[in-house]
Scaffold this motif. Structure first.
Motif, PDB file in Angstrom:
ATOM      1  N   ASN A  80      39.859  -9.828  57.618  1.00 15.03           N
ATOM      2  CA  ASN A  80      38.741 -10.610  58.171  1.00 15.03           C
ATOM      3  C   ASN A  80      37.396  -9.901  58.015  1.00 15.03           C
ATOM      4  N   ALA A  81      37.430  -8.637  57.596  1.00 15.08           N
ATOM      5  CA  ALA A  81      36.189  -7.883  57.403  1.00 15.08           C
ATOM      6  C   ALA A  81      36.116  -7.228  56.032  1.00 15.08           C
ATOM      7  N   ALA A  82      37.266  -6.820  55.498  1.00 22.26           N
ATOM      8  CA  ALA A  82      37.290  -6.105  54.222  1.00 22.26           C
ATOM      9  C   ALA A  82      36.797  -7.000  53.088  1.00 22.26           C
ATOM     10  N   LYS A  83      36.061  -6.383  52.163  1.00 22.94           N
ATOM     11  CA  LYS A  83      35.525  -7.130  51.027  1.00 22.94           C
ATOM     12  C   LYS A  83      36.329  -6.822  49.768  1.00 22.94           C
ATOM     13  N   ILE A  84      36.221  -7.731  48.807  1.00 23.70           N
ATOM     14  CA  ILE A  84      37.036  -7.624  47.603  1.00 23.70           C
ATOM     15  C   ILE A  84      36.793  -6.302  46.882  1.00 23.70           C
ATOM     16  N   GLY A  85      35.551  -5.815  46.863  1.00 24.57           N
ATOM     17  CA  GLY A  85      35.283  -4.538  46.212  1.00 24.57           C
ATOM     18  C   GLY A  85      36.138  -3.420  46.774  1.00 24.57           C
ATOM     19  N   GLY A  86      36.227  -3.362  48.098  1.00 28.95           N
ATOM     20  CA  GLY A  86      37.049  -2.340  48.732  1.00 28.95           C
ATOM     21  C   GLY A  86      38.533  -2.622  48.606  1.00 28.95           C
TER      22      GLY A  86
END
Length: 262
Positions: free
Chosen positions: A144-150
């Motif tokens: 719910n917070a992590a982004k695709i880059g990470g």
């Protein structure tokens, strides 16, 4: 007892700082004590205070910053959402943070594929796929917070997808900026052709490394066994036994490399 001595890093080169000031507007550069303290932590319990925080809003800015950092030998660290539990989204040098303009997404083939920019939150990707009864493979607890880059940089998986649907196994293509500022998009034929010309030596070395690894039956078996298990420690060496096309090897080495390769 005496407190442990603090290691002082050398200040950033004046040439580097001058060029950054030219490239990035002042409202997206942070070097004041409060801002750098705030960016000195991520979701882990580690702390590194950056000397400079830069918020990037375009690929052109990333390219320029990496070329500059490469030329001036300045370490940089990338940060998407900062949900890492292992401290890889902090730096005591230059922290490059994704701005708000990295939310592009393209649904393909009725939801069979989705192409995402690195600033898209995992749950938001799933939301746009929901009408197609699809979702992305990785399912980290921080989705719910992590982004695709990470998610890509950490080869995220989560409790549900194990090793079958993690980032490594579900990657269809990748657009990456290397440390020297070169861009290669594995889904763009002209980009691939240009990269094959400009980085032929790198691709030849990757191909040879893959051949040597696969030819060593004991080593290849050890790698295959290691990555049958849930494992996100170190580089994705299974790329050397899973693929023989050097660009495929490069793309899959990027997964889980935590920003160290591009």
């Amino acid at each position: 007892m005496n407190a442990p001595a603090q290691i002082e890093r050398a200040p950033l080169p004046a040439v580097f700082l001058g060029e950054v000031e030219r490239l990035i507007p002042v409202e997206r550069r942070f070097d004041d004590p409060l801002s750098t303290l705030a960016f000195g932590t991520d979701a882990s319990f580690y702390r590194l205070i950056p000397k400079l925080v830069v918020r990037v809003e375009s690929e052109a800015e990333v390219i320029a910053l990496l070329k500059l950092a490469h030329a001036e030998n300045v370490p940089v660290t990338f940060r998407a959402a900062g949900t890492s539990l292992s401290g890889q989204a902090i730096s005591d040098s230059v922290l490059i943070v994704l701005g708000d303009n990295w939310n592009g997404r393209e649904i393909r083939n009725g939801g069979e594929q989705i192409r995402l920019q690195p600033g898209v939150i995992g749950a938001n990707a799933n939301a746009v796929l929901a009408p197609f009864q699809r979702k992305i493979g990785p399912d980290p607890a921080s989705i719910n917070a992590a982004k695709i880059g990470g998610i890509v940089a950490n080869n995220s998986s989560g409790m549900c997808c194990g090793t079958a649907q993690n980032t490594y196994k579900t990657l269809a293509g990748l657009r990456v900026v290397l440390a020297d500022g070169t861009v290669v998009d594995s889904e763009d034929a002209s980009s691939v052709a240009a990269f094959r010309r400009s980085h032929a030596a790198l691709l030849d070395q990757l191909a040879e490394l893959g051949r040597e690894t696969r030819a060593n039956s004991e080593l290849a078996a050890k790698i295959r066994h290691k990555y049958r298990l849930k494992n996100t420690t170190g580089f994705s060496l299974n790329a050397l036994v899973d693929y023989d096309e050097p660009l495929d090897i490069l793309n899959h080495l990027m997964v889980g490399s935590e920003g160290t390769l591009g």
